[in-house]
Design an enzyme around this catalytic site. Structure first.
Site, PDB file in Angstrom:
ATOM      1  N   ASP A   1       6.781   3.663   3.532  1.00 55.03           N
ATOM      2  CA  ASP A   1       6.927   4.752   4.495  1.00 55.03           C
ATOM      3  C   ASP A   1       8.390   4.767   4.966  1.00 55.03           C
ATOM      4  O   ASP A   1       9.255   5.268   4.257  1.00 55.03           O
ATOM      5  CB  ASP A   1       5.923   4.495   5.635  1.00 55.03           C
ATOM      6  CG  ASP A   1       5.847   5.617   6.647  1.00 55.03           C
ATOM      7  OD1 ASP A   1       6.078   6.769   6.276  1.00 55.03           O
ATOM      8  OD2 ASP A   1       5.541   5.341   7.819  1.00 55.03           O
TER       9      ASP A   1
ATOM     10  N   ASP B   1       0.834  -1.209   0.000  1.00 57.39           N
ATOM     11  CA  ASP B   1       0.000   0.000   0.000  1.00 57.39           C
ATOM     12  C   ASP B   1       0.866   1.257   0.000  1.00 57.39           C
ATOM     13  O   ASP B   1       0.676   2.164  -0.790  1.00 57.39           O
ATOM     14  CB  ASP B   1      -0.965   0.004   1.207  1.00 57.39           C
ATOM     15  CG  ASP B   1      -0.269  -0.222   2.552  1.00 57.39           C
ATOM     16  OD1 ASP B   1       0.947  -0.498   2.586  1.00 57.39           O
ATOM     17  OD2 ASP B   1      -0.965  -0.123   3.588  1.00 57.39           O
TER      18      ASP B   1
HETATM   19  P1  IMP Z   1       7.047   1.038   6.645  1.00 58.07           P
HETATM   20  O1  IMP Z   1       7.308   2.151   7.619  1.00 58.07           O
HETATM   21  O2  IMP Z   1       7.570   1.394   5.256  1.00 58.07           O
HETATM   22  O3  IMP Z   1       7.572  -0.264   7.148  1.00 58.07           O
HETATM   23  O4  IMP Z   1       5.450   0.964   6.525  1.00 58.07           O
HETATM   24  C1  IMP Z   1       4.748  -0.117   7.047  1.00 58.07           C
HETATM   25  C2  IMP Z   1       3.250   0.016   6.979  1.00 58.07           C
HETATM   26  O5  IMP Z   1       2.827   1.120   7.774  1.00 58.07           O
HETATM   27  C3  IMP Z   1       2.618   0.269   5.622  1.00 58.07           C
HETATM   28  O6  IMP Z   1       2.516  -0.898   4.837  1.00 58.07           O
HETATM   29  C4  IMP Z   1       1.258   0.785   6.064  1.00 58.07           C
HETATM   30  O7  IMP Z   1       0.378  -0.291   6.346  1.00 58.07           O
HETATM   31  C5  IMP Z   1       1.562   1.551   7.340  1.00 58.07           C
HETATM   32  N1  IMP Z   1       1.592   3.023   7.064  1.00 58.07           N
HETATM   33  C6  IMP Z   1       2.657   3.809   6.824  1.00 58.07           C
HETATM   34  N2  IMP Z   1       2.292   5.087   6.603  1.00 58.07           N
HETATM   35  C7  IMP Z   1       0.937   5.114   6.690  1.00 58.07           C
HETATM   36  C8  IMP Z   1      -0.072   6.150   6.543  1.00 58.07           C
HETATM   37  O8  IMP Z   1       0.201   7.353   6.255  1.00 58.07           O
HETATM   38  N3  IMP Z   1      -1.373   5.774   6.721  1.00 58.07           N
HETATM   39  C9  IMP Z   1      -1.739   4.493   7.021  1.00 58.07           C
HETATM   40  N4  IMP Z   1      -0.844   3.482   7.157  1.00 58.07           N
HETATM   41  C10 IMP Z   1       0.481   3.786   6.987  1.00 58.07           C
END
Ligand code: IMP
Ligand code: MG
Length: 180
Positions: A107, A104
């Site tokens: 981040d 999705d």
């Molecule tokens: P990571 O920080 O790249 O490991 O992100 C992990 C997960 O955090 C993503 O796959 C999303 O499910 C969730 N996430 C990160 N940013 C957002 C946001 O702005 N809204 C909702 N979920 C988020």
């Protein structure tokens, strides 16, 4: 698209329309169709957040292809090595396949940077990543992003599969947290 919506205690404002999202997702699907012509890729969609993106993208894939859905779980280790990411439900063989991960949002990159070595260990023929959204300013762990629909600022968003404490996934467009 409603002007403002409240989810739990927070107010969100419109950010990306359903039309903008669907057209960007279709473009990425078409790029994949041409990049993988005559191949049979395996899409691995990471739940929960990617279900809507995966469904929309997959509708436009014209290749003979497979899709499977996995959940990632992280555990606090007893050593300083920290978290271990485990895939739940990866019941499809990855070896010698062209794998495309569907996320999705990229981040911090923490989740994927820990999960990718697990997939690589299973010797796919190739491994690429497609993410609906990317927050470049939030990146802590560099992850190669091969396909991306939107680069967005480092602000919390919901809708189109993304949630705020479990709610908001059903919204067919993307909303951004309203500034105070
Ligand atoms: P990571 O920080 O790249 O490991 O992100 C992990 C997960 O955090 C993503 O796959 C999303 O499910 C969730 N996430 C990160 N940013 C957002 C946001 O702005 N809204 C909702 N979920 C988020
Ligand atoms: Mg989430």
């Amino acid at each position: 698209m409603q002007d403002e919506i409240q989810v739990h205690d927070k107010i969100f404002v419109p950010y990306l329309t359903q039309e903008e999202i669907e057209s960007a997702v279709k473009k990425v699907a078409e790029k994949i169709n041409s990049d993988y012509a005559n191949e049979c890729p395996l899409f691995i969609a990471i739940l929960n957040g990617s279900f809507m993106f995966a469904a929309e993208l997959f509708k436009h894939i014209r290749l003979s292809s497979e899709i499977c859905f996995i959940k990632l779980a992280s555990y606090k280790g007893t050593t300083s090595s920290g978290h271990v990411i485990t895939s739940i439900g990866l019941d499809t063989d990855v070896i010698s396949k062209h794998v495309i991960i569907l996320e999705d949002i990229l981040d911090t990159g923490r989740t994927l940077s820990r999960f990718l070595p697990q997939i690589e260990h299973q010797q796919p023929k190739s491994l690429k990543i497609a993410a609906l959204l990317h927050k470049p300013e939030a990146t802590v762990h560099e992850v190669p992003l091969d396909y991306n629909c939107f680069k967005i600022p480092n602000k919390f968003v919901i809708g189109y599969g993304l949630d705020y404490n479990g709610l908001g996934r059903n919204i067919p467009s993307v909303y951004q947290l309203k500034e105070d």
